[in-house]
Design a protein around this motif. Structure first.
Motif, PDB file in Angstrom:
ATOM      1  N   GLY A 129       0.843  -1.183   0.000  1.00 38.03           N
ATOM      2  CA  GLY A 129       0.000   0.000   0.000  1.00 38.03           C
ATOM      3  C   GLY A 129       0.880   1.235   0.000  1.00 38.03           C
ATOM      4  N   SER A 133      -2.532   4.093   3.197  1.00 38.78           N
ATOM      5  CA  SER A 133      -2.630   2.638   3.115  1.00 38.78           C
ATOM      6  C   SER A 133      -1.293   1.996   3.458  1.00 38.78           C
ATOM      7  CB  SER A 133      -3.071   2.219   1.711  1.00 38.78           C
ATOM      8  OG  SER A 133      -4.341   2.750   1.403  1.00 38.78           O
ATOM      9  N   GLN A 235      -6.545   5.661   7.391  1.00 38.19           N
ATOM     10  CA  GLN A 235      -6.293   4.221   7.484  1.00 38.19           C
ATOM     11  C   GLN A 235      -7.192   3.510   8.485  1.00 38.19           C
ATOM     12  OE1 GLN A 235      -4.158   6.638   8.213  1.00 38.19           O
ATOM     13  NE2 GLN A 235      -2.921   6.211  10.012  1.00 38.19           N
TER      14      GLN A 235
END
Length: 299
Positions: A129, A133, A235
């Motif tokens: 990611g 991410s 996140q």
């Protein structure tokens, strides 16, 4: 809140340099104060040791007809500021609660069970990611590594493309993308799928074409605040899903995995400075201390 209420403290600050020493003492009180209280002219005079006449002159210097008008506007500004702060706090909490509720609605327990089976049947795990991410995949590596999973995290686009060359049927790939459009992550998933690896894509978006190269598309909750990150941590829904997968994986053999987790904690508490404290004192002990699994220090 009206412009007049908003301008109380700035109005004081704007005139600060032209004030007498006594007036500056009064100004300092009102600039730094954040609590409501008894601010009558008599009480304030006693509280900060200035004359009532100085307080009246101070109010007029700030642009008000008298201290009573100044105090009314000042208290209104305090009340409005508290309401705004409370509203901001509620907005954050409500957004997190909404994301949590939506994630529960999207949860597919059968899908989670399949992912756990993939983890049990594949020797190598890679989580990839970028940006927010990327923070989530780093957390995933740290958590699963501590219970014995051979896992790496990738947060660099070039490394993802290079790593795709070496993947095969023994690999399980987790791709994370809040937007569902992170090109390097999608590329790695596509190439890994071609080479026989299992692929799991965790995202807030659902598109049919993902399923042409993803064995599992795991949906997490979406909020308009996520991609900008200006209200809550982007996140957060990804971390929720990691927690769900982690706990399901640990629950299969909680005793053994808890023991492994304890072993890593004890390894971190072992000094690598003094060879006398290491197993096998001397050079061999130092060598052993320096050959812990990579990333063991992530805790």
């Amino acid at each position: 809140m009206s412009d007049n209420n908003k301008s109380i403290v700035p109005a004081i600050e704007a005139r600060y340099d032209s004030m007498t020493q006594a007036e500056k003492q009064i100004a300092d009180f009102f600039i730094t104060n954040t609590q409501d209280g008894d601010f009558t002219i008599k009480e304030l005079s006693t509280r900060i040791f200035v004359s009532e006449a100085s307080i009246s002159r101070f109010a007029k210097k700030c642009g008000f007809d008298g201290y009573r008008e100044f105090l009314y506007r000042y208290k209104e500004s305090l009340r409005e500021n508290r309401e705004e702060a409370a509203l901001c706090t509620r907005t954050v909490m409500d957004t997190y609660q909404d994301l949590l509720n939506r994630t529960c609605c999207l949860m597919d327990e059968a899908q989670i069970a399949r992912i756990i089976q993939y983890m049990n049947s594949h020797k190598r795990v890679i989580a990839c990611g970028i940006g927010s991410s990327g923070l989530a995949v780093s957390e995933m590596e740290s958590r699963f590594m501590r219970i014995g999973v051979d896992i790496d995290s990738l947060q660099d686009a070039d490394l993802m493309k290079m790593q795709a060359v070496f993947l095969g049927g023994d690999s399980l790939i987790f791709g994370f993308s809040i937007s569902g459009q992170t090109e390097p992550v999608l590329y790695l998933l596509q190439e890994a799928h071609k080479r026989g690896a299992k692929t799991v894509f965790i995202t807030t978006r659902d598109r049919d074409y993902y399923r042409s190269f993803c064995d599992e598309v795991v949906l997490t909750a979406y909020s308009k605040h996520l991609e900008t990150g200006n209200t809550v941590s982007p996140q957060f829904p990804l971390l929720l899903m990691i927690d769900v997968i982690y706990n399901e994986y640990v629950d299969q053999d909680r005793k053994q995995k808890t023991a492994l987790h304890g072993d890593t904690l004890r390894a971190l508490q072992t000094s690598i400075e003094d060879p006398e404290e290491m197993p096998g004192a001397g050079a061999q002990g130092i060598k052993s201390a320096r050959t812990y699994p990579k990333n063991i220090m992530k805790i």
